[in-house]
Design a protein around this motif. Sequence first.
Motif: not given
Length: 381
Positions: A77-84, A95-96, A98-104
């Motif tokens: 939830i918060l990673p998606v809000f940050y990207l928003y 979207l690239s 590098k943002y997959l790190l937020h899925l860790a």
Amino acid sequence: MDIVSFLIGMSWMSAFVALLLAFFLLTVETNNKISNRLFAAYLLLFAIDNSGLFINENFIKEHLNLEFFRWTTSSLILPVFYLYIVSVCFTDFRLSPKYLLHLAPFIAENLIFAFRLYFVDDVEKMKFYDHHNQMPEFYSLLSIGAIQVVFYSIAVFSVLRKYRAIYQENYTNPRTSIYKWLIQISTVLFTLYYLSIAKNGLRYADFELLWIWANVVLQFLLLVIICWFVLKALNHPELFRGIDSKLQLARDILPKETSIAEVKNNKSEAITLQISALKDYMAEKEPFLDPSLTIQELSNQINIPVRDLSVLINHHIDQHFFDFVNEYRIQKAMNILKDQSKSQLTVLEILYEVGFNSKSSFNTSFKKYTNLTPTAYRNAS
């Protein structure tokens, strides 16, 4: 209606509105597709997380793996809000990988659950579910959630601080409302998330009724905020146009061995001439009348490289580009307000004439320079 039923009703309503708004954002025609999709994802994840309050208990027991997986989606939830937030601030956001790190955290949680829950027999799953509040895996979920709130609150406000700094040095008034709006919504949402951390503490205290009421209050507030957020986006689409994140701050343009103080104190004759030429150009040609004037456009007009112009204004003149341009606009507005032959012009007409396109930003800037409102200034002249 008892309090538990009321809580369930509130959670149904919150999830329904979130899903409805998500559907709208995914289907509406807009230029802000990435931002809309990210916010829709945020709403969908919120609805999934919220559904735990009203999903039928028998359904859960028949699909325990699905329930365990639902728990882990809260870490998205918060990673998606940050990207928003990033996508709204910066027009060049894409979207690239590098943002997959937020899925860790999400991946780590599911790997743990894979060995601990997903592939064990139904008896073990049921035993875990019945006592999940006392299980270390559930503690880890709550701990990761709390860490994410702290981490992403810092990350979001860092992005907004960068956005504000770049904007002031490169743009003028028309889009300042983006920053104000995003800082408001981020402050309110993260306040609720921190309250949610405190609420989770009640889960392990002997205050069950208080815990239920805390859920009711947070459900209501979050519903109101989500509706406010989306209604604002629909009614004020101009709030969601970003800037170029690749623009540099003036302090980053300077050579690393040169301090800002040295630049300010080192006003050579060439610098003095450049400042004089810039001010003469602003007074004679009045480029500030263009409400969308940027430092790049002014650089092209006056034939000074944008990097040099940024250092000239932000360090040698010691003003943000935003304030530098608005000062000329206010000076022109003051002259018009004092001119008796133009007394028939309204304040709204004047602000458009001098390069503003927002009454609120004009009033704020005017009062900053004169300590008076435009109307009070006209009456005092």
